[in-house]
Design a protein around this motif. Structure first.
Motif, PDB file in Angstrom:
ATOM      1  N   PRO A 221       0.809  -1.230   0.000  1.00  0.00           N
ATOM      2  CA  PRO A 221       0.000   0.000   0.000  1.00  0.00           C
ATOM      3  C   PRO A 221       0.840   1.276   0.000  1.00  0.00           C
ATOM      4  N   ILE A 222       2.001   1.232   0.628  1.00  0.00           N
ATOM      5  CA  ILE A 222       2.862   2.416   0.652  1.00  0.00           C
ATOM      6  C   ILE A 222       3.383   2.721  -0.746  1.00  0.00           C
ATOM      7  N   VAL A 223       3.794   1.704  -1.475  1.00  0.00           N
ATOM      8  CA  VAL A 223       4.385   1.897  -2.803  1.00  0.00           C
ATOM      9  C   VAL A 223       3.330   2.211  -3.853  1.00  0.00           C
TER      10      VAL A 223
ATOM     11  N   LEU B  46       0.641   4.543 -10.517  1.00  0.00           N
ATOM     12  CA  LEU B  46       1.580   3.730 -11.297  1.00  0.00           C
ATOM     13  C   LEU B  46       2.247   4.577 -12.367  1.00  0.00           C
ATOM     14  N   SER B  47       3.023   5.546 -11.933  1.00  0.00           N
ATOM     15  CA  SER B  47       3.734   6.396 -12.881  1.00  0.00           C
ATOM     16  C   SER B  47       5.157   6.617 -12.388  1.00  0.00           C
ATOM     17  N   TRP B  48       5.991   7.149 -13.269  1.00  0.00           N
ATOM     18  CA  TRP B  48       7.384   7.428 -12.901  1.00  0.00           C
ATOM     19  C   TRP B  48       7.488   8.646 -11.997  1.00  0.00           C
ATOM     20  N   HIS B  49       6.378   9.333 -11.762  1.00  0.00           N
ATOM     21  CA  HIS B  49       6.368  10.477 -10.848  1.00  0.00           C
ATOM     22  C   HIS B  49       6.153  10.040  -9.401  1.00  0.00           C
ATOM     23  N   ASN B  50       5.947   8.765  -9.189  1.00  0.00           N
ATOM     24  CA  ASN B  50       5.758   8.204  -7.853  1.00  0.00           C
ATOM     25  C   ASN B  50       7.130   7.797  -7.297  1.00  0.00           C
ATOM     26  N   PRO B  51       7.701   8.571  -6.362  1.00  0.00           N
ATOM     27  CA  PRO B  51       9.042   8.235  -5.853  1.00  0.00           C
ATOM     28  C   PRO B  51       9.082   6.913  -5.094  1.00  0.00           C
ATOM     29  N   TYR B  52       7.968   6.530  -4.481  1.00  0.00           N
ATOM     30  CA  TYR B  52       7.911   5.249  -3.772  1.00  0.00           C
ATOM     31  C   TYR B  52       8.083   4.083  -4.751  1.00  0.00           C
ATOM     32  N   LEU B  53       7.405   4.176  -5.879  1.00  0.00           N
ATOM     33  CA  LEU B  53       7.473   3.115  -6.875  1.00  0.00           C
ATOM     34  C   LEU B  53       8.854   3.033  -7.513  1.00  0.00           C
ATOM     35  N   VAL B  54       9.418   4.161  -7.867  1.00  0.00           N
ATOM     36  CA  VAL B  54      10.744   4.182  -8.488  1.00  0.00           C
ATOM     37  C   VAL B  54      11.798   3.647  -7.526  1.00  0.00           C
ATOM     38  N   ALA B  55      11.773   4.096  -6.288  1.00  0.00           N
ATOM     39  CA  ALA B  55      12.746   3.619  -5.300  1.00  0.00           C
ATOM     40  C   ALA B  55      12.556   2.130  -5.010  1.00  0.00           C
ATOM     41  N   ALA B  56      11.312   1.660  -5.004  1.00  0.00           N
ATOM     42  CA  ALA B  56      11.066   0.237  -4.789  1.00  0.00           C
ATOM     43  C   ALA B  56      11.615  -0.598  -5.940  1.00  0.00           C
ATOM     44  N   LEU B  57      11.425  -0.134  -7.167  1.00  0.00           N
ATOM     45  CA  LEU B  57      11.975  -0.856  -8.318  1.00  0.00           C
ATOM     46  C   LEU B  57      13.504  -0.876  -8.281  1.00  0.00           C
ATOM     47  N   VAL B  58      14.100   0.241  -7.917  1.00  0.00           N
ATOM     48  CA  VAL B  58      15.561   0.297  -7.780  1.00  0.00           C
ATOM     49  C   VAL B  58      16.023  -0.659  -6.685  1.00  0.00           C
ATOM     50  N   ALA B  59      15.299  -0.699  -5.580  1.00  0.00           N
ATOM     51  CA  ALA B  59      15.665  -1.592  -4.471  1.00  0.00           C
ATOM     52  C   ALA B  59      15.587  -3.051  -4.892  1.00  0.00           C
ATOM     53  N   VAL B  60      14.571  -3.408  -5.655  1.00  0.00           N
ATOM     54  CA  VAL B  60      14.443  -4.792  -6.125  1.00  0.00           C
ATOM     55  C   VAL B  60      15.612  -5.152  -7.033  1.00  0.00           C
ATOM     56  N   LEU B  61      15.927  -4.272  -7.962  1.00  0.00           N
ATOM     57  CA  LEU B  61      17.043  -4.546  -8.879  1.00  0.00           C
ATOM     58  C   LEU B  61      18.381  -4.614  -8.146  1.00  0.00           C
ATOM     59  N   LEU B  62      18.597  -3.705  -7.214  1.00  0.00           N
ATOM     60  CA  LEU B  62      19.847  -3.715  -6.453  1.00  0.00           C
ATOM     61  C   LEU B  62      19.963  -4.958  -5.582  1.00  0.00           C
ATOM     62  N   ALA B  63      18.875  -5.334  -4.944  1.00  0.00           N
ATOM     63  CA  ALA B  63      18.904  -6.530  -4.096  1.00  0.00           C
ATOM     64  C   ALA B  63      19.189  -7.768  -4.926  1.00  0.00           C
ATOM     65  N   TRP B  64      18.640  -7.811  -6.122  1.00  0.00           N
ATOM     66  CA  TRP B  64      18.850  -8.964  -6.994  1.00  0.00           C
ATOM     67  C   TRP B  64      20.305  -9.024  -7.482  1.00  0.00           C
ATOM     68  N   LYS B  65      20.863  -7.886  -7.852  1.00  0.00           N
ATOM     69  CA  LYS B  65      22.222  -7.860  -8.393  1.00  0.00           C
ATOM     70  C   LYS B  65      23.298  -7.892  -7.313  1.00  0.00           C
ATOM     71  N   LEU B  66      23.158  -7.056  -6.277  1.00  0.00           N
ATOM     72  CA  LEU B  66      24.214  -6.898  -5.281  1.00  0.00           C
ATOM     73  C   LEU B  66      24.177  -7.941  -4.166  1.00  0.00           C
ATOM     74  N   LYS B  67      22.972  -8.372  -3.791  1.00  0.00           N
ATOM     75  CA  LYS B  67      22.795  -9.301  -2.668  1.00  0.00           C
ATOM     76  C   LYS B  67      23.439  -8.756  -1.381  1.00  0.00           C
ATOM     77  N   ASN B  68      23.283  -7.443  -1.181  1.00  0.00           N
ATOM     78  CA  ASN B  68      23.821  -6.761  -0.017  1.00  0.00           C
ATOM     79  C   ASN B  68      22.708  -5.874   0.547  1.00  0.00           C
TER      80      ASN B  68
ATOM     81  N   SER C 241      18.404   6.738  -0.616  1.00  0.00           N
ATOM     82  CA  SER C 241      18.959   7.970  -1.174  1.00  0.00           C
ATOM     83  C   SER C 241      18.208   8.384  -2.437  1.00  0.00           C
ATOM     84  N   ILE C 242      17.926   7.422  -3.283  1.00  0.00           N
ATOM     85  CA  ILE C 242      17.172   7.719  -4.493  1.00  0.00           C
ATOM     86  C   ILE C 242      15.779   8.213  -4.154  1.00  0.00           C
ATOM     87  N   PHE C 243      15.146   7.594  -3.181  1.00  0.00           N
ATOM     88  CA  PHE C 243      13.818   8.046  -2.768  1.00  0.00           C
ATOM     89  C   PHE C 243      13.859   9.492  -2.266  1.00  0.00           C
TER      90      PHE C 243
END
Length: 102
Positions: A51-53, A62-84, A94-96
């Motif tokens: 609900p927050i995102v 559901l637009s790129w103007h939603n900082p919650y959605l953009v930061a969540a997508l970045v977090a998913v990608l970073l978690a998948w790639k970095l595993k940190n 920081s992005i949010f």
């Protein structure tokens, strides 16, 4: 009354954790119950973040103007790639903050 509620909740949470974490107690869950309980953490976390995102102001955003959605997508990608976890949290927060400031 507030202190009584806090103490009662403390006792409830501690006792429910203690029953499953104390190795000397003869309480053991079967494999099916353990598998069922393994889904509870992701379900609770999803109920918190979804609900927050997706509904930041009470309506679907559901637009790129939603900082919650953009930061969540970045977090998913970073978690998948970095595993940190720490690096993922710091970068996505920081992005949010940058997106919500501008």
């Amino acid at each position: 009354m507030i202190w009584l509620t806090i103490l009662a909740m403390t006792l409830l949470v501690f006792s429910s954790r203690y029953l499953f974490l104390e190795p000397k107690l003869p309480l053991r869950l079967n494999a099916q119950a353990q598998k069922l309980l393994s889904y509870s953490s992701p379900a609770v976390l999803t109920a918190i973040w979804a609900p927050i995102v997706f509904l930041p102001k009470g309506e679907l955003a559901l637009s790129w103007h939603n900082p919650y959605l953009v930061a969540a997508l970045v977090a998913v990608l970073l978690a998948w790639k970095l595993k940190n976890v720490l690096l993922t949290a710091v970068i996505s927060m920081s992005i949010f903050f940058l997106l919500s400031a501008f």
